[in-house]
Design a protein around this motif. Structure first.
Motif, PDB file in Angstrom:
ATOM      1  N   CYS A 180      15.975  -7.135   9.942  1.00  0.00           N
ATOM      2  CA  CYS A 180      16.996  -7.533   8.955  1.00  0.00           C
ATOM      3  C   CYS A 180      18.385  -6.951   9.213  1.00  0.00           C
ATOM      4  O   CYS A 180      19.392  -7.655   9.029  1.00  0.00           O
ATOM      5  N   THR A 181      18.473  -5.671   9.612  1.00  0.00           N
ATOM      6  CA  THR A 181      19.813  -5.079   9.760  1.00  0.00           C
ATOM      7  C   THR A 181      20.581  -5.712  10.923  1.00  0.00           C
ATOM      8  O   THR A 181      21.705  -6.217  10.725  1.00  0.00           O
ATOM      9  N   PRO A 182      20.029  -5.760  12.134  1.00  0.00           N
ATOM     10  CA  PRO A 182      20.784  -6.428  13.204  1.00  0.00           C
ATOM     11  C   PRO A 182      20.992  -7.922  12.962  1.00  0.00           C
ATOM     12  O   PRO A 182      22.056  -8.466  13.287  1.00  0.00           O
ATOM     13  N   VAL A 204      25.625   1.961  19.670  1.00  0.00           N
ATOM     14  CA  VAL A 204      25.365   3.410  19.655  1.00  0.00           C
ATOM     15  C   VAL A 204      24.100   3.630  18.831  1.00  0.00           C
ATOM     16  O   VAL A 204      24.119   3.499  17.607  1.00  0.00           O
ATOM     17  N   GLY A 205      22.992   3.937  19.514  1.00  0.00           N
ATOM     18  CA  GLY A 205      21.688   4.070  18.847  1.00  0.00           C
ATOM     19  C   GLY A 205      20.690   3.138  19.510  1.00  0.00           C
ATOM     20  O   GLY A 205      21.046   2.011  19.872  1.00  0.00           O
ATOM     21  N   ARG A 206      19.458   3.624  19.691  1.00  0.00           N
ATOM     22  CA  ARG A 206      18.437   2.810  20.366  1.00  0.00           C
ATOM     23  C   ARG A 206      17.153   2.753  19.558  1.00  0.00           C
ATOM     24  O   ARG A 206      16.059   2.675  20.115  1.00  0.00           O
ATOM     25  N   SER A 207      17.260   2.832  18.231  1.00  0.00           N
ATOM     26  CA  SER A 207      16.041   2.807  17.412  1.00  0.00           C
ATOM     27  C   SER A 207      15.413   1.420  17.478  1.00  0.00           C
ATOM     28  O   SER A 207      16.079   0.429  17.795  1.00  0.00           O
ATOM     29  N   ASN A 208      14.112   1.391  17.158  1.00  0.00           N
ATOM     30  CA  ASN A 208      13.397   0.111  17.199  1.00  0.00           C
ATOM     31  C   ASN A 208      13.826  -0.829  16.083  1.00  0.00           C
ATOM     32  O   ASN A 208      13.632  -2.036  16.183  1.00  0.00           O
ATOM     33  N   ILE A 209      14.414  -0.264  15.010  1.00  0.00           N
ATOM     34  CA  ILE A 209      14.752  -1.153  13.887  1.00  0.00           C
ATOM     35  C   ILE A 209      16.219  -1.588  13.890  1.00  0.00           C
ATOM     36  O   ILE A 209      16.559  -2.579  13.285  1.00  0.00           O
ATOM     37  N   VAL A 210      17.076  -0.821  14.583  1.00  0.00           N
ATOM     38  CA  VAL A 210      18.497  -1.228  14.608  1.00  0.00           C
ATOM     39  C   VAL A 210      18.999  -1.400  16.052  1.00  0.00           C
ATOM     40  O   VAL A 210      19.271  -2.521  16.498  1.00  0.00           O
ATOM     41  N   ALA A 228      24.050   3.105  23.965  1.00  0.00           N
ATOM     42  CA  ALA A 228      24.232   4.557  24.059  1.00  0.00           C
ATOM     43  C   ALA A 228      23.237   5.238  23.128  1.00  0.00           C
ATOM     44  O   ALA A 228      22.767   4.625  22.162  1.00  0.00           O
ATOM     45  N   HIS A 229      22.923   6.493  23.420  1.00  0.00           N
ATOM     46  CA  HIS A 229      21.936   7.213  22.602  1.00  0.00           C
ATOM     47  C   HIS A 229      22.233   8.696  22.652  1.00  0.00           C
ATOM     48  O   HIS A 229      23.262   9.124  23.214  1.00  0.00           O
ATOM     49  N   SER A 230      21.323   9.491  22.104  1.00  0.00           N
ATOM     50  CA  SER A 230      21.606  10.925  21.933  1.00  0.00           C
ATOM     51  C   SER A 230      21.771  11.663  23.265  1.00  0.00           C
ATOM     52  O   SER A 230      22.353  12.735  23.299  1.00  0.00           O
ATOM     53  N   ARG A 231      21.283  11.097  24.347  1.00  0.00           N
ATOM     54  CA  ARG A 231      21.440  11.760  25.657  1.00  0.00           C
ATOM     55  C   ARG A 231      22.583  11.166  26.475  1.00  0.00           C
ATOM     56  O   ARG A 231      22.751  11.494  27.647  1.00  0.00           O
ATOM     57  N   ALA A 248      25.307   2.984  15.134  1.00  0.00           N
ATOM     58  CA  ALA A 248      24.018   3.126  14.436  1.00  0.00           C
ATOM     59  C   ALA A 248      23.316   4.374  14.934  1.00  0.00           C
ATOM     60  O   ALA A 248      22.168   4.339  15.381  1.00  0.00           O
ATOM     61  N   ALA A 249      24.015   5.500  14.848  1.00  0.00           N
ATOM     62  CA  ALA A 249      23.466   6.767  15.339  1.00  0.00           C
ATOM     63  C   ALA A 249      22.885   7.605  14.201  1.00  0.00           C
ATOM     64  O   ALA A 249      22.162   8.557  14.448  1.00  0.00           O
ATOM     65  N   GLY A 250      23.245   7.264  12.972  1.00  0.00           N
ATOM     66  CA  GLY A 250      22.777   8.074  11.846  1.00  0.00           C
ATOM     67  C   GLY A 250      23.447   9.436  11.804  1.00  0.00           C
ATOM     68  O   GLY A 250      22.869  10.410  11.330  1.00  0.00           O
ATOM     69  N   ARG A 251      24.698   9.517  12.327  1.00  0.00           N
ATOM     70  CA  ARG A 251      25.469  10.779  12.339  1.00  0.00           C
ATOM     71  C   ARG A 251      26.778  10.537  11.585  1.00  0.00           C
ATOM     72  O   ARG A 251      27.614   9.745  12.055  1.00  0.00           O
ATOM     73  N   PRO A 252      26.966  11.209  10.438  1.00  0.00           N
ATOM     74  CA  PRO A 252      28.159  10.940   9.637  1.00  0.00           C
ATOM     75  C   PRO A 252      29.447  11.114  10.434  1.00  0.00           C
ATOM     76  O   PRO A 252      29.625  12.129  11.120  1.00  0.00           O
ATOM     77  N   ASP A 268      29.873  -0.610  11.280  1.00  0.00           N
ATOM     78  CA  ASP A 268      29.357   0.708  10.891  1.00  0.00           C
ATOM     79  C   ASP A 268      28.031   0.534  10.152  1.00  0.00           C
ATOM     80  O   ASP A 268      27.996   0.054   9.014  1.00  0.00           O
ATOM     81  N   VAL A 269      26.942   0.919  10.825  1.00  0.00           N
ATOM     82  CA  VAL A 269      25.611   0.755  10.220  1.00  0.00           C
ATOM     83  C   VAL A 269      25.232   1.991   9.401  1.00  0.00           C
ATOM     84  O   VAL A 269      24.415   1.921   8.487  1.00  0.00           O
ATOM     85  N   GLY A 270      25.843   3.115   9.713  1.00  0.00           N
ATOM     86  CA  GLY A 270      25.452   4.381   9.077  1.00  0.00           C
ATOM     87  C   GLY A 270      25.658   4.367   7.576  1.00  0.00           C
ATOM     88  O   GLY A 270      26.510   3.642   7.039  1.00  0.00           O
ATOM     89  N   MET A 271      24.861   5.175   6.914  1.00  0.00           N
ATOM     90  CA  MET A 271      24.944   5.256   5.445  1.00  0.00           C
ATOM     91  C   MET A 271      24.575   6.682   5.063  1.00  0.00           C
ATOM     92  O   MET A 271      23.423   7.092   5.235  1.00  0.00           O
ATOM     93  N   HIS A 272      25.563   7.444   4.618  1.00  0.00           N
ATOM     94  CA  HIS A 272      25.329   8.865   4.314  1.00  0.00           C
ATOM     95  C   HIS A 272      25.993   9.221   2.995  1.00  0.00           C
ATOM     96  O   HIS A 272      27.071   8.719   2.683  1.00  0.00           O
ATOM     97  N   ARG A 273      25.348  10.115   2.252  1.00  0.00           N
ATOM     98  CA  ARG A 273      25.931  10.592   0.987  1.00  0.00           C
ATOM     99  C   ARG A 273      26.616  11.917   1.283  1.00  0.00           C
ATOM    100  O   ARG A 273      26.003  12.855   1.797  1.00  0.00           O
ATOM    101  N   MET A 308      24.039  -7.089   3.663  1.00  0.00           N
ATOM    102  CA  MET A 308      23.548  -8.099   4.618  1.00  0.00           C
ATOM    103  C   MET A 308      22.083  -7.865   4.952  1.00  0.00           C
ATOM    104  O   MET A 308      21.314  -8.803   5.144  1.00  0.00           O
ATOM    105  N   THR A 309      21.681  -6.583   5.031  1.00  0.00           N
ATOM    106  CA  THR A 309      20.287  -6.269   5.359  1.00  0.00           C
ATOM    107  C   THR A 309      19.355  -6.874   4.301  1.00  0.00           C
ATOM    108  O   THR A 309      18.339  -7.498   4.635  1.00  0.00           O
ATOM    109  N   ILE A 310      19.721  -6.716   3.040  1.00  0.00           N
ATOM    110  CA  ILE A 310      18.846  -7.246   1.977  1.00  0.00           C
ATOM    111  C   ILE A 310      18.885  -8.775   1.967  1.00  0.00           C
ATOM    112  O   ILE A 310      17.866  -9.437   1.762  1.00  0.00           O
TER     113      ILE A 310
END
Ligand code: NAD
Length: 327
Positions: A180-182, A204-210, A228-231, A248-252, A268-273, A308-310
């Protein structure tokens, strides 16, 4: 007068199109919206998501008139994660707005076992009234999510996470449920008229869901894609070459002004409080240190990728429901 030629959907949207959806049109005033005081366009996801919800409402009324079914999603919410409770609440609201049915099965952490969850999924697989099954992540500690997800009937995998659906995508076949997100990001870019063909994209990010499915969807639209990814070393040098940056790295606030070239499109896929209670993404969206004023377009947080994801969960649930033969 000659009839208007039917709109041709991008490849990734053909499954949705087959069930009556179209990539929403955006009025000029929404397209022209910019980050205050800059020429950076705001890629408004809420507007596009609302337009898709409205399409769902119209289509469900039309299908009901033809003896078709009202799509139904069941969410399995195991544990007490507060963020998950908010996400699930938002999903329920959007499903109700679209005229679809949804049900949430809540299971307390202390009552959650792998065997119990597998049995719940088995029952939902067998229920003829259930079109989509969503197991909300994260699951309580010690429960292997991949085992639970793998038990879902691929036809009811409205998240598009299963190997049957991801495998199709990896083969360049867009006929399965797309994550859904991509999927939402692709629709958002298409609705806002962002060209992808021959553009250089850095995810930026290589997760299976994004990250991973995002790169495959961009490839499918003929972008030249780097992941790109953490390494990854020297991230800024890489992202500065991109016409399109997907963060989509999950890093604020990981990406700032120095990470983008002038005129780049930034998602910007990230979502942080933050500690002040406000939300932020993986991208610094300010003018001073961030990408506003340098990027040509940017998705806001909130109001960009999240809605958009929902919306794509609705589209995937509709496609699952309306792919079944009429009873
Ligand atoms: P994840 O933690 O599974 O994956 C993060 C990826 O980023 C990894 O592949 C990792 O290698 C990479 N990474 C981490 N640090 C990095 C760095 N410094 N440089 C380059 N790469 C780096 O996260 P995810 O599930 O893919 O989600 C990513 C973000 O998107 C999270 O903030 C999540 O909350 C958000 N998200 C938002 C939505 C939405 O609807 N808005 C949906 C899904 C995820």
């Amino acid at each position: 007068m000659a009839a208007a030629a039917p709109r041709v959907s991008p490849r990734f949207f053909r499954r949705a199109q087959a069930h009556g959806f179209c990539v929403p049109d955006i009025p000029a005033d929404v397209r022209a919206k910019c980050v205050a005081g800059t020429s950076t366009r705001v890629l408004d996801g809420r507007f596009v998501a609302d337009a898709l919800v409205a399409q769902c409402g119209a289509l469900v009324a039309q299908k009901k008139g033809q003896g078709g079914r009202v799509p139904k999603l069941v969410v399995v919410l195991a544990g007490e994660d507060p963020a998950s409770a908010v996400y699930v609440g938002n999903k329920e609201k959007m499903f109700a707005k679209a005229g679809f049915e949804s049900e949430t099965l809540k299971i307390a952490s202390c009552d959650t076992t792998l065997e119990g969850l597998l049995s719940v999924v088995g029952e939902l697989n067998a229920r003829a009234d259930v079109d989509g099954i969503l197991v909300q992540l994260p699951l309580p500690a010690g429960i292997p999510a991949h085992v639970v997800l793998a038990a879902i009937d691929p036809r009811k995998d409205v998240d598009g996470f299963l190997k049957e659906n991801m495998g199709l995508l990896a083969l360049g076949d867009f006929s399965g449920a797309l994550p859904c997100t991509p999927f939402g990001i692709m629709v958002l870019l298409a609705a806002h008229g962002i060209p992808l063909e021959s553009k250089r994209a850095v995810v930026v990010g290589r997760s299976n869901i994004v990250g991973k499915p995002m790169s495959l969807l961009l490839l499918g639209e003929d972008s030249t894609v780097t992941v790109a990814h953490s390494r990854t070393t020297d991230l800024a040098a890489l992202t500065r070459e991109a016409d399109i940056v997907i963060a989509a790295a999950g890093r604020p606030l990981l990406l700032g002004k120095e990470h983008v070239k002038a005129g780049a499109v930034v998602v910007d896929v990230g979502m942080h409080r933050k500690s002040d209670g406000k939300l932020c993404g993986d991208v610094d969206a300010t003018f001073e240190t961030g990408v506003a004023g340098k990027a040509s377009a940017l998705t806001p947080v909130p109001g960009g990728v999240g809605p958009m994801t929902i919306a794509m969960l609705l589209v995937n649930t509709a496609a699952a429901a309306w792919s079944k033969p009429l009873s």
